[in-house]
Design a protein around this motif. Sequence first.
Motif, PDB file in Angstrom:
ATOM      1  N   PHE A 170     -10.734   4.185   0.465  1.00 59.46           N
ATOM      2  CA  PHE A 170     -11.236   5.288  -0.362  1.00 59.46           C
ATOM      3  C   PHE A 170     -10.371   6.548  -0.361  1.00 59.46           C
ATOM      4  CE2 PHE A 170     -15.092   2.757   0.556  1.00 59.46           C
ATOM      5  CZ  PHE A 170     -15.457   2.467  -0.756  1.00 59.46           C
ATOM      6  N   LEU A 171      -9.431   6.674   0.577  1.00 61.14           N
ATOM      7  CA  LEU A 171      -8.552   7.849   0.592  1.00 61.14           C
ATOM      8  C   LEU A 171      -7.253   7.496  -0.128  1.00 61.14           C
ATOM      9  CD1 LEU A 171      -9.084   8.999   4.294  1.00 61.14           C
ATOM     10  CD2 LEU A 171     -10.143   9.946   2.227  1.00 61.14           C
ATOM     11  N   GLN A 172      -7.091   7.978  -1.343  1.00 63.82           N
ATOM     12  CA  GLN A 172      -5.933   7.615  -2.155  1.00 63.82           C
ATOM     13  C   GLN A 172      -4.788   8.606  -1.962  1.00 63.82           C
ATOM     14  OE1 GLN A 172      -6.922   6.468  -6.247  1.00 63.82           O
ATOM     15  NE2 GLN A 172      -9.073   6.322  -5.645  1.00 63.82           N
ATOM     16  N   ASN A 173      -4.463   8.876  -0.715  1.00 69.11           N
ATOM     17  CA  ASN A 173      -3.388   9.805  -0.386  1.00 69.11           C
ATOM     18  C   ASN A 173      -2.799   9.397   0.965  1.00 69.11           C
ATOM     19  OD1 ASN A 173      -5.297  10.733   1.547  1.00 69.11           O
ATOM     20  ND2 ASN A 173      -6.123  12.219   0.068  1.00 69.11           N
ATOM     21  N   TYR A 189      -3.536  10.223   3.822  1.00 67.92           N
ATOM     22  CA  TYR A 189      -4.534   9.988   4.865  1.00 67.92           C
ATOM     23  C   TYR A 189      -5.075   8.563   4.813  1.00 67.92           C
ATOM     24  CZ  TYR A 189      -4.248  14.983   5.600  1.00 67.92           C
ATOM     25  OH  TYR A 189      -3.778  16.233   5.882  1.00 67.92           O
ATOM     26  N   GLY A 190      -5.035   7.939   3.639  1.00 72.49           N
ATOM     27  CA  GLY A 190      -5.384   6.528   3.535  1.00 72.49           C
ATOM     28  C   GLY A 190      -4.382   5.673   4.289  1.00 72.49           C
ATOM     29  N   GLY A 201     -11.395   4.054   5.311  1.00 81.86           N
ATOM     30  CA  GLY A 201     -10.512   5.174   5.000  1.00 81.86           C
ATOM     31  C   GLY A 201      -9.331   4.738   4.154  1.00 81.86           C
ATOM     32  N   ALA A 202      -8.766   3.568   4.475  1.00 81.65           N
ATOM     33  CA  ALA A 202      -7.648   3.041   3.697  1.00 81.65           C
ATOM     34  C   ALA A 202      -8.071   2.700   2.272  1.00 81.65           C
ATOM     35  CB  ALA A 202      -7.080   1.797   4.377  1.00 81.65           C
ATOM     36  N   THR A 204     -10.642   1.111   8.100  1.00 82.10           N
ATOM     37  CA  THR A 204     -10.376   0.311   6.907  1.00 82.10           C
ATOM     38  C   THR A 204     -11.000   0.948   5.674  1.00 82.10           C
ATOM     39  OG1 THR A 204     -10.385  -1.675   8.292  1.00 82.10           O
ATOM     40  CG2 THR A 204     -10.482  -2.010   5.934  1.00 82.10           C
ATOM     41  N   SER A 211      -4.923   6.055   7.934  1.00 80.53           N
ATOM     42  CA  SER A 211      -6.069   5.231   8.348  1.00 80.53           C
ATOM     43  C   SER A 211      -5.641   3.782   8.539  1.00 80.53           C
ATOM     44  CB  SER A 211      -7.188   5.312   7.303  1.00 80.53           C
ATOM     45  OG  SER A 211      -7.703   6.624   7.188  1.00 80.53           O
ATOM     46  N   ASN A 266      -5.697  -0.498  -2.900  1.00 78.22           N
ATOM     47  CA  ASN A 266      -6.668   0.132  -2.006  1.00 78.22           C
ATOM     48  C   ASN A 266      -7.915  -0.726  -1.860  1.00 78.22           C
ATOM     49  OD1 ASN A 266      -4.897   2.375  -3.003  1.00 78.22           O
ATOM     50  ND2 ASN A 266      -6.198   3.597  -1.668  1.00 78.22           N
ATOM     51  N   TYR A 319       0.837  -1.202   0.000  1.00 84.30           N
ATOM     52  CA  TYR A 319       0.000   0.000   0.000  1.00 84.30           C
ATOM     53  C   TYR A 319       0.875   1.255   0.000  1.00 84.30           C
ATOM     54  CZ  TYR A 319      -3.961   3.003   1.391  1.00 84.30           C
ATOM     55  OH  TYR A 319      -4.939   3.975   1.431  1.00 84.30           O
TER      56      TYR A 319
END
Length: 436
Positions: free
Chosen positions: A338-341, A343-344, A335-336, A333, A347, A411, A272
Amino acid sequence: MKTDKASILSKDGVSYLIPFVLITSCFALWGFANDITNPMVKAFSKIFRMSATDGALVQVAFYGGYFAMAFPAAMFIRRYSYKAGVLLGLGMYAFGAFLFFPAKMTGEYYPFLIAYFILTCGLSFLETSCNPYILSMGTEETATRRLNLAQSFNPIGSLAGMYVAMNFIQARLHPLDTADRALLDEQEFEAIKDSDLSVLIAPYLAIGLVILLMLILIRLVKMPKNGEENHNINFVPTLKRIFTQSRYREGVIAQFFYVGAQIMCWTFIIQYGTHLFMSQGMEEKAAEILSQKYNIVAMVIFCISRFVCTFILRYLNAGRLLMILAVLGGVFTLGAVFLQNIYGLYSLVAISACMSLMFPTIYGIALKGLGEDAKFGAAGLIMAILGGSVLPPLQALVIDMKTVGGFPAVNLSFLLPFICFIVISWYGYRTIRNRW
C-alpha cells in the motif's frame, strides 16, 4: 563444566566441530546458488526479450529440482550415508553449473532451465543430507539451536551470490533497456544476446570449480555416522508414520508457504524497485542495479537477524518467536503493497528481518522426535521448497498485468507473500498451543 558452545557441538564426549564446519560450509554454497539465481529472472527476461512470467520459469526449474529429488535423496541417504548424499549433491551441483557453457552455445533459453534443474537436484541432495546431519551432531535438546547456527551461514553465501549477480552480471550486461531491445533487428539482437549470455555464465562456471574442490575436501575427511545404523528403506510405512503426526504434516505446509514467501520477496524486489525508481525518472539498468543493492541490504539484515534470533531462542520458545516474526512479516508486506513510495521498498527490505528464523525453526519443530525417520521427514520438508517453484510464477502473472484497477500490479502482487505469513503465524500458534 562444559561451555554452552561445547554442548551444542558435542555428544557423549565426542566433538563434532570439524564435521560441523565442513557441512555448514555447504549451507553457504547453496545460499550462493539461490541468490545469484533470483536476479536472473529479470536478466533472462531482458536477454531473451520475454515477459516476467516466462522469466519466472527459472524459479520453476530451480525449485522443481528440489521437489523432484528430495525423496530419492532420502532413500539414497538411508541406503548409504549422509556423507554419500553430500558428495553426490556436490557432484550434481557442479555438473549443473558446468552445463551453463553448452546451454550458452545453443543460444536458447530452455537448455538453461535444464542446467538449473540438474544443479538443484544436487542442492536437494545437499539440503536433504546436511540439515538432518547437523541435527545429529549433538544432543536432541540443542538440535534446533544447532541448525539455526548452521543456517546462519546460509545468508553469507546468499550475500556473495547477490554481490556477484549485481557486479559481475547485471552491471556488465549490455546497457540497452527492455524497450530498446524490442526494436532490434534479428542480427543485432543475436549479437547482444550472445555477449550477455557470455557474461551470465562466467560466475556459474567459477562456482562449479569451487564445488569440485569442496567435494574433494569432504571426501578426504573422516565424517561421523550418527544414527545411520539402519539401512532399510521401508518407504511407504515410514511416510505413513511421519504424516500421521500433525506437527510434521503442518510443518511441511508451513515450509511450503515460507519458501514461497522468501523467493517472492527476494526475486521481485528487483521489479518492485525498478518500477519505483523508473517512475522517478531513472533509466532501467540503473534502476535494476539500485534495486539489487536494496536486495543486498535485505540479505545483510536477514543475516544479522539470523544470529540475533538464534541468540533469542535461548530464552524464548521457538514456536512463539516464529509466530511473532510471521505477524511482523505480514505487517511489513502490507506496507510494501500500500505504500507506493520509498517507504514501500523499505517495508519490503524489512521483511527479511522477519524471515531469517523461519526455515530452520519450522524444520527443527517438524522433525523433533522423529529419530531415524528424520531422513524421510527431511525429504518431505525439502519437497516443500516446491513453494519457491509454484508461487513466484503466480506473482509474475500479476506483475505482468501492469496495473489492476489503477493500482500498480507489482505492489498488489505482494498480497501473495502476505497470505504466506498468515499460514506461518498459524503454525507458530499451533506449536505454542500444542506444546510441540
